[in-house]
Design an enzyme around this catalytic site. Structure first.
Site, mmCIF file in Angstrom:
data_model
loop_
_atom_site.group_PDB
_atom_site.id
_atom_site.type_symbol
_atom_site.label_atom_id
_atom_site.label_comp_id
_atom_site.label_asym_id
_atom_site.label_seq_id
_atom_site.Cartn_x
_atom_site.Cartn_y
_atom_site.Cartn_z
ATOM 1 N N HIS B 77 2.022 4.830 2.563
ATOM 2 C CA HIS B 77 1.816 4.370 1.189
ATOM 3 C C HIS B 77 0.517 4.907 0.603
ATOM 4 O O HIS B 77 -0.498 5.012 1.277
ATOM 5 C CB HIS B 77 1.905 2.846 1.085
ATOM 6 C CG HIS B 77 0.827 2.065 1.769
ATOM 7 N ND1 HIS B 77 -0.338 1.715 1.133
ATOM 8 C CD2 HIS B 77 0.740 1.536 3.007
ATOM 9 C CE1 HIS B 77 -1.091 1.010 1.957
ATOM 10 N NE2 HIS B 77 -0.464 0.890 3.111
ATOM 11 N N ASP B 186 -6.518 2.404 4.926
ATOM 12 C CA ASP B 186 -5.167 1.848 4.833
ATOM 13 C C ASP B 186 -4.646 2.189 3.448
ATOM 14 O O ASP B 186 -4.994 1.510 2.500
ATOM 15 C CB ASP B 186 -5.252 0.344 5.087
ATOM 16 C CG ASP B 186 -3.965 -0.393 4.826
ATOM 17 O OD1 ASP B 186 -2.945 0.250 4.568
ATOM 18 O OD2 ASP B 186 -3.987 -1.634 4.858
ATOM 19 N N GLU B 215 2.886 -0.663 -1.910
ATOM 20 C CA GLU B 215 3.105 -1.314 -0.617
ATOM 21 C C GLU B 215 2.325 -2.608 -0.535
ATOM 22 O O GLU B 215 2.816 -3.627 -0.060
ATOM 23 C CB GLU B 215 2.697 -0.377 0.521
ATOM 24 C CG GLU B 215 3.140 -0.855 1.906
ATOM 25 C CD GLU B 215 2.100 -1.682 2.655
ATOM 26 O OE1 GLU B 215 2.401 -2.144 3.765
ATOM 27 O OE2 GLU B 215 0.990 -1.889 2.151
ATOM 28 N N GLU B 216 1.086 -2.575 -1.033
ATOM 29 C CA GLU B 216 0.182 -3.716 -0.868
ATOM 30 C C GLU B 216 0.601 -4.934 -1.688
ATOM 31 O O GLU B 216 0.080 -6.016 -1.485
ATOM 32 C CB GLU B 216 -1.254 -3.310 -1.248
ATOM 33 C CG GLU B 216 -1.850 -2.194 -0.400
ATOM 34 C CD GLU B 216 -2.164 -2.619 1.036
ATOM 35 O OE1 GLU B 216 -1.882 -3.778 1.395
ATOM 36 O OE2 GLU B 216 -2.691 -1.781 1.791
ATOM 37 N N ASP B 238 1.162 3.840 9.143
ATOM 38 C CA ASP B 238 0.271 2.983 8.373
ATOM 39 C C ASP B 238 -1.056 2.849 9.111
ATOM 40 O O ASP B 238 -1.329 3.588 10.060
ATOM 41 C CB ASP B 238 0.941 1.614 8.148
ATOM 42 C CG ASP B 238 0.489 0.950 6.858
ATOM 43 O OD1 ASP B 238 -0.695 1.089 6.499
ATOM 44 O OD2 ASP B 238 1.304 0.276 6.206
ATOM 45 N N HIS B 329 -8.941 -3.600 4.325
ATOM 46 C CA HIS B 329 -8.958 -4.208 2.986
ATOM 47 C C HIS B 329 -10.370 -4.589 2.561
ATOM 48 O O HIS B 329 -10.566 -5.560 1.842
ATOM 49 C CB HIS B 329 -8.022 -5.424 2.907
ATOM 50 C CG HIS B 329 -6.575 -5.031 2.959
ATOM 51 N ND1 HIS B 329 -5.557 -5.869 2.553
ATOM 52 C CD2 HIS B 329 -5.963 -3.903 3.370
ATOM 53 C CE1 HIS B 329 -4.399 -5.260 2.710
ATOM 54 N NE2 HIS B 329 -4.621 -4.076 3.212
#
Lengths: 343, 362
Positions: B77, B186, B215-216, B238, B329
């Site tokens: 992603h 990520d 995706e998130e 990923d 994140h």
């Protein structure tokens, strides 16, 4: 049929690892069906009377809840995560089985759990290993409850009945298969306990017009406080709704009419619970007329699920009567709708 | 010529340059244009077919040369977590909401970039000098936080920022010996992996590379990409958290998810997907036979694009492979370069072994 149920419920089949169940099903039904296919997900589809009047999918799921190993600690205890809706209360003192005849028991770290109810991280599996090196399982191994089938006469007790009783019922329907005007698509699906993943993909693949799932439902007969009308032993239940789905009212009425005509006792299943975030087969492609025959069961998602054998036998009889008959329900009303649109 | 290719377990200067560009690009979910442009530039010369679909996924098809090829979908992603401006207050500060899953406790004091122009801002926080005793233990809610951009008035702020503009962590890529530090590892590590696979594709398969969006916020791009591609199987690349630091009380760390430096993390099961056991076996066997470091990600929570892909249409046998990274994140993730290179090597070696017989059931 009891010996078949025993064989099914004692076999190993957590979500994603249903191979043993699929083999049992394939071996038993092969002679009585036209063809068999296995979906990309691993669900088994068996066809009868291909090209028949209506495409009718009959579904039951092969998998059972279980656990998956996430860590082997320094003392040789295996730590784990639940696979499906596992009630932690049921784990203490319970046995757990892995492929290759490996069996362990659940233990709880008592220091941590004295004050509050234990959490998943407080539990471990003890294989009687001396240390990390002699632990017989590894990260990623799936375990299921270790529990033999109990035949209490009228009542049956086992792990994994939630899906397997439906599997047994569909296999018995195939064994007694009557003449049918319909294309029957028997779907023995995978990964229901983790979110109906095999059922939705099978429904896409089979593209049925009508579908009936055979599953268990909760009963209200063990508590005076629980307001659930369904009880053990009063016949299979026709599902009206749960939190995911309103069954097709025409299909509900059709199943009830068939039951009334043939003298089969039935109940209505109104279940005010269930996961709402999991996909619903009704919404596959352009939509499916979907319903469910529920087998009343106590102690669902525990190692000791209990059903009444008469309900099971009557569910077989009801399904046999349903598939014999035309399923043109709703056609009159649908024509009216079409006409009103034209005018 | 491509069949002679074998990915290196050491990074080249051009690898690191690409990672720097990818991680410094801003592509908060829903606005993946910056990363998409880099990917397009990198893969277009190699693609047999390339398209950007309605949601913004960049889909690349490259045909193999062997007979009886499987259609293999690879997905990574392009989007990253961030924030979105929701209001401009009368004091010229900006209110915001998270886009994707962010620990809001990490936000105060962090520098950010707002919008396409990368207007610099900071998530405001009271200085510790002026803390009252209660401030230290209280969790600050996101509704109390504001971004400041140095505007003198509401009108000035309104000229500089529009509602709905997205906000990214203002982080530069840093190479620290054996590790890299960056935002959005990520899943730019996955994106970089897929770029390399498209460029040096193994001839044994038909490659369907999906650089996905959103995706998130719920695997949205992957869902429609899989529907369009109709693959025989899928491998998702990923980046997954490593929580491998010692515990505060010295007890055994039993929930580390993955560990840095132990190679790519192979998924048996997460909250959304049970990895296909045949692909799981193939990945482990390939790693063992090729001597590529690898680890099993601890089964349990989380999810990748595989969660959407494996349920597409009649179902798609799928598995995920992740580069471990600490502080996911956040403005500063940490990843081991060797883990990333091992991920590329394992993916490449696995693709070379994919034959239709892998999907046969006994």
């Amino acid at each position: 049929m009891k010996s078949l149920i025993r064989k099914l419920v004692e076999a190993y089949g957590p979500p994603g690892r249903e191979d043993a169940i699929r083999d049992i099903v394939a071996d038993e039904i092969r002679e009585n069906v036209q063809s068999i296919e296995i979906s990309p997900m691993g669900s088994l589809h068996a066809f009868v009377n291909k090209g028949g009047k209506r495409r009718v999918m009959l579904a039951a799921h092969m998998d059972e809840i279980g656990i998956i190993i996430s860590h082997i600690d320094q003392r040789g205890f295996a730590r784990f995560q639940p696979v499906g809706n596992v009630d932690l209360e049921t784990l203490r003192g319970q046995g757990v089985r892995f492929p290759g005849d490996i069996v362990g028991v659940f233990g709880v770290d008592l220091e941590r759990s004295r004050e509050k109810p234990p959490r998943i991280g407080d539990f471990f599996i003890d294989f009687g290993a001396d240390g990390k090196q002699s632990c017989p399982v590894d990260i990623g191994d799936f375990g299921v409850f270790d529990r033999p089938f109990l035949d209490l006469g009228r009542r049956l007790v086992a792990k994994s009945l939630g899906g397997r009783i439906g599997v047994a019922i569909l296999m018995e329907v195939i064994r007694q298969l009557p003449e049918t005007p319909h294309e029957l698509q028997f779907a023995f699906t995978v990964q229901e306990e983790v979110g109906r993943r095999g059922g939705t993909t099978s429904a896409y693949m089979l593209d049925p017009e009508i579908g009936i799932a055979v599953e268990v439902t909760a009963t209200g007969d063990t508590s005076s406080k629980r307001k659930l009308a369904v009880v053990l032993g009063k016949g299979p239940a026709i599902k009206v709704w749960d939190s995911r789905m309103l069954s097709d009212p025409y299909l509900i009425r059709h199943m009830a009419i068939v039951a009334n005509e043939t003298g089969i006792a039935y109940q209505m299943d109104v279940l005010q619970s269930g996961d709402t975030d999991i996909p619903c087969i009704q919404l596959t492609r352009a939509g499916v007329s979907w319903g469910c025959i529920s087998i009343p069961a106590r102690y669902r998602h525990t190692p000791s699920e209990m059903v009444d054998y008469r309900d099971v036998e009557e569910a077989v009889r009801l399904l046999l009567e349903i598939i014999k008959r035309p399923m043109d329900f709703g056609e009159e009303d649908k024509d009216q709708v079409k006409q009103s649109r034209v005018s | 010529m491509t069949s002679e290719y074998s990915p290196s377990d050491r990074p080249s200067a051009s690898h690191l340059r690409l990672l720097k560009r990818l991680t410094e690009a801003v592509s908060v979910s829903g606005n993946e244009g910056e990363v998409r442009a880099i990917v397009r530039e990198q893969v277009e010369p190699y693609a047999d077919e390339l398209q950007v679909d309605a949601l913004g996924n960049l889909l690349v098809m490259r045909k193999g040369r062997s007979p009886n090829r499987l259609r293999v979908m690879l997905a990574a992603h392009m989007d990253e977590v961030g924030l979105m401006i929701t209001a401009i207050d009368s004091d010229s500060t900006l209110r915001f909401e998270p886009v994707g899953w962010i620990d809001t406790a990490q936000l105060p004091g962090k520098p950010v970039w707002i919008g396409k122009e990368r207007l610099p801002g900071v998530v405001g926080a009271p200085p510790i000098h002026l803390f009252t005793p209660g401030d230290l233990t209280r969790r600050v809610e996101i509704t109390e936080m504001r971004i400041e951009i140095g505007a003198q008035s509401k009108e000035e702020a309104q000229r500089k920022v529009k509602l709905g503009e997205q906000v990214a962590f203002a982080s530069k890529f840093t190479h620290l010996g054996s590790t890299i530090r960056a935002k959005a590892l990520d899943d730019r590590l996955g994106v970089a992996t897929l770029i390399e696979i498209v460029q040096h594709m193994p001839p044994e398969i038909d490659l369907l590379a999906a650089f996905t969006v959103q995706e998130e916020v719920g695997l949205r791009g992957a869902q429609v990409a899989a529907y369009r591609m109709e693959p025989d199987l899928a491998i998702v690349v990923d980046c997954t958290p490593a929580r491998d630091l010692p515990t505060w009380d010295g007890e055994e760390n039993m929930q580390y998810n993955t560990r840095l430096g132990e190679g790519p993390a192979i998924y048996v099961a997460d909250r959304m997907t049970i990895g296909d056991p045949r692909l799981l076996r193939l990945l482990i066997q390939t790693a063992e036979q090729e001597g590529i470091p690898h680890q099993l990600r601890q089964p349990g929570g989380g999810g990748t694009d595989a969660g959407a892909i494996h349920l597409s249409r009649s179902g798609v046998p799928s598995i995920s492979l992740s580069v471990p990274a600490r502080y996911a994140h956040s403005p500063a993730g940490f990843a081991s370069i060797a883990d990333w290179r091992a991920t590329v090597c394992l993916l490449y070696a696995t693709l070379r072994r994919l034959k239709p017989s892998i999907l046969k059931r006994p």
